[in-house]
Design an enzyme around this catalytic site. Sequence first.
Site, PDB file in Angstrom:
ATOM      1  N   ASP A  92      -7.869   6.316   2.682  1.00 49.06           N
ATOM      2  CA  ASP A  92      -6.449   5.752   2.069  1.00 49.06           C
ATOM      3  C   ASP A  92      -7.525   4.469   1.407  1.00 49.06           C
ATOM      4  O   ASP A  92      -7.893   3.725   1.761  1.00 49.06           O
ATOM      5  CB  ASP A  92      -5.790   5.009   3.084  1.00 49.06           C
ATOM      6  CG  ASP A  92      -4.139   4.750   2.510  1.00 49.06           C
ATOM      7  OD1 ASP A  92      -3.573   5.722   2.504  1.00 49.06           O
ATOM      8  OD2 ASP A  92      -4.181   3.766   1.570  1.00 49.06           O
TER       9      ASP A  92
ATOM     10  N   ASN B 227       4.933   7.979   6.651  1.00 50.50           N
ATOM     11  CA  ASN B 227       6.422   7.931   5.988  1.00 50.50           C
ATOM     12  C   ASN B 227       7.640   8.743   5.484  1.00 50.50           C
ATOM     13  O   ASN B 227       7.239  10.006   4.400  1.00 50.50           O
ATOM     14  CB  ASN B 227       6.308   6.801   5.236  1.00 50.50           C
ATOM     15  CG  ASN B 227       5.459   5.215   5.485  1.00 50.50           C
ATOM     16  OD1 ASN B 227       5.317   4.972   6.878  1.00 50.50           O
ATOM     17  ND2 ASN B 227       4.316   5.201   4.943  1.00 50.50           N
TER      18      ASN B 227
ATOM     19  N   GLN C  19       7.644   5.881   1.749  1.00 52.69           N
ATOM     20  CA  GLN C  19       6.886   7.013   1.576  1.00 52.69           C
ATOM     21  C   GLN C  19       6.907   6.768  -0.425  1.00 52.69           C
ATOM     22  O   GLN C  19       7.470   6.295  -0.804  1.00 52.69           O
ATOM     23  CB  GLN C  19       7.450   7.510   1.567  1.00 52.69           C
ATOM     24  CG  GLN C  19       6.706   9.107   1.370  1.00 52.69           C
ATOM     25  CD  GLN C  19       7.523  10.465   1.398  1.00 52.69           C
ATOM     26  OE1 GLN C  19       8.101  10.612   2.031  1.00 52.69           O
ATOM     27  NE2 GLN C  19       6.668  11.968   0.885  1.00 52.69           N
ATOM     28  N   SER C  20       5.399   6.457  -0.843  1.00 53.19           N
ATOM     29  CA  SER C  20       5.749   6.318  -2.377  1.00 53.19           C
ATOM     30  C   SER C  20       4.662   7.576  -2.848  1.00 53.19           C
ATOM     31  O   SER C  20       4.846   8.029  -4.359  1.00 53.19           O
ATOM     32  CB  SER C  20       4.491   5.537  -2.919  1.00 53.19           C
ATOM     33  OG  SER C  20       3.444   5.167  -1.958  1.00 53.19           O
ATOM     34  N   VAL C  21       4.125   8.643  -1.624  1.00 57.18           N
ATOM     35  CA  VAL C  21       3.630  10.431  -2.376  1.00 57.18           C
ATOM     36  C   VAL C  21       4.654  11.109  -1.976  1.00 57.18           C
ATOM     37  O   VAL C  21       4.175  11.606  -0.991  1.00 57.18           O
ATOM     38  CB  VAL C  21       1.848   9.992  -1.768  1.00 57.18           C
ATOM     39  CG1 VAL C  21       1.813  11.450  -2.657  1.00 57.18           C
ATOM     40  CG2 VAL C  21       1.366   8.904  -2.835  1.00 57.18           C
TER      41      VAL C  21
ATOM     42  N   HIS D  99       2.086  13.809   3.392  1.00 59.77           N
ATOM     43  CA  HIS D  99       0.303  13.544   4.061  1.00 59.77           C
ATOM     44  C   HIS D  99       1.106  12.782   5.633  1.00 59.77           C
ATOM     45  O   HIS D  99       1.501  11.803   5.726  1.00 59.77           O
ATOM     46  CB  HIS D  99       0.686  12.544   3.044  1.00 59.77           C
ATOM     47  CG  HIS D  99       0.396  10.876   2.228  1.00 59.77           C
ATOM     48  ND1 HIS D  99       1.959  11.239   1.954  1.00 59.77           N
ATOM     49  CD2 HIS D  99       1.199   9.965   2.730  1.00 59.77           C
ATOM     50  CE1 HIS D  99       2.491  10.454   1.107  1.00 59.77           C
ATOM     51  NE2 HIS D  99       2.302   9.440   2.452  1.00 59.77           N
TER      52      HIS D  99
ATOM     53  N   HIS E 214      -0.536   9.104   7.647  1.00 65.17           N
ATOM     54  CA  HIS E 214      -1.788   8.947   7.756  1.00 65.17           C
ATOM     55  C   HIS E 214      -2.484   8.773   8.627  1.00 65.17           C
ATOM     56  O   HIS E 214      -1.916   7.817  10.278  1.00 65.17           O
ATOM     57  CB  HIS E 214      -0.878   6.916   7.579  1.00 65.17           C
ATOM     58  CG  HIS E 214      -0.122   7.057   6.715  1.00 65.17           C
ATOM     59  ND1 HIS E 214      -1.112   6.244   5.109  1.00 65.17           N
ATOM     60  CD2 HIS E 214       0.711   7.821   5.648  1.00 65.17           C
ATOM     61  CE1 HIS E 214      -0.341   6.031   4.030  1.00 65.17           C
ATOM     62  NE2 HIS E 214       0.654   6.858   4.872  1.00 65.17           N
TER      63      HIS E 214
HETATM   64  P1  DGP Z   1       2.715   6.541   1.456  1.00 64.99           P
HETATM   65  O1  DGP Z   1       3.155   5.518   0.684  1.00 64.99           O
HETATM   66  O2  DGP Z   1       3.131   7.195   3.188  1.00 64.99           O
HETATM   67  O3  DGP Z   1       3.640   7.663   0.412  1.00 64.99           O
HETATM   68  O4  DGP Z   1       1.638   6.576   1.314  1.00 64.99           O
HETATM   69  C1  DGP Z   1       0.617   7.366  -0.300  1.00 64.99           C
HETATM   70  C2  DGP Z   1      -0.885   6.469   0.473  1.00 64.99           C
HETATM   71  O5  DGP Z   1      -1.218   6.886  -0.545  1.00 64.99           O
HETATM   72  C3  DGP Z   1      -0.356   5.322  -0.036  1.00 64.99           C
HETATM   73  O6  DGP Z   1      -1.570   4.318   1.633  1.00 64.99           O
HETATM   74  C4  DGP Z   1      -2.441   4.361  -0.529  1.00 64.99           C
HETATM   75  C5  DGP Z   1      -2.693   6.277  -0.463  1.00 64.99           C
HETATM   76  N1  DGP Z   1      -2.670   6.114  -2.442  1.00 64.99           N
HETATM   77  C6  DGP Z   1      -2.451   5.985  -3.468  1.00 64.99           C
HETATM   78  N2  DGP Z   1      -2.839   6.463  -4.202  1.00 64.99           N
HETATM   79  C7  DGP Z   1      -4.358   7.273  -3.689  1.00 64.99           C
HETATM   80  C8  DGP Z   1      -5.487   6.841  -4.973  1.00 64.99           C
HETATM   81  O7  DGP Z   1      -5.472   7.468  -6.060  1.00 64.99           O
HETATM   82  N3  DGP Z   1      -6.600   7.293  -3.891  1.00 64.99           N
HETATM   83  C9  DGP Z   1      -6.472   7.477  -2.739  1.00 64.99           C
HETATM   84  N4  DGP Z   1      -7.495   7.688  -1.987  1.00 64.99           N
HETATM   85  N5  DGP Z   1      -5.516   6.866  -1.653  1.00 64.99           N
HETATM   86  C10 DGP Z   1      -4.090   6.180  -1.744  1.00 64.99           C
END
Ligand code: DGP
Length: 115
Positions: free
Chosen positions: A31, A87, A94-96, A100, A102
């Site tokens: 992350d 999330n 959740q942002s993506v 996924h 964690h």
């Molecule tokens: P969530 O908030 O549960 O959707 O988690 C998304 C996670 O993705 C957040 O903890 C940060 C991670 N993340 C976002 N952009 C990138 C990236 O470009 N590279 C990596 N390795 N992680 C990322």
Amino acid sequence: MSEPSIFTRILTGDIPGEILLETERVFALRDINPQAPMHLLVIPKTEQYRDVTELAVGDPGLLAEMVAAAKRLADEHANGEYRLIFNNGAGAGQSVFHVHAHVLGDIEENKLVGF
Ligand code: DGP
């Protein structure tokens, strides 16, 4: 057709990122914003499922593969114990919207809450 997710772009090499584990159906990254000494993400290669609710209904076997990958990573990168967080929805952090998990490990004492 929608744009590939940030995770897919790392998987395909479109943007840089270290792939820690890759199987036929899942892969893992660190992350970018770690919340524990080990904070990895386990991601299915398919973008078909936005969150774990959809995944559990649509392909429970793939969800089980994600859990197996999390355990493998915890064995390789921490002490074998791990915390698994999904999330689900923007209001839950959740942002993506490409499902996924964690995977957090080597968590310091009293630091279990807050994420
Ligand atoms: P969530 O908030 O549960 O959707 O988690 C998304 C996670 O993705 C957040 O903890 C940060 C991670 N993340 C976002 N952009 C990138 C990236 O470009 N590279 C990596 N390795 N992680 C990322």
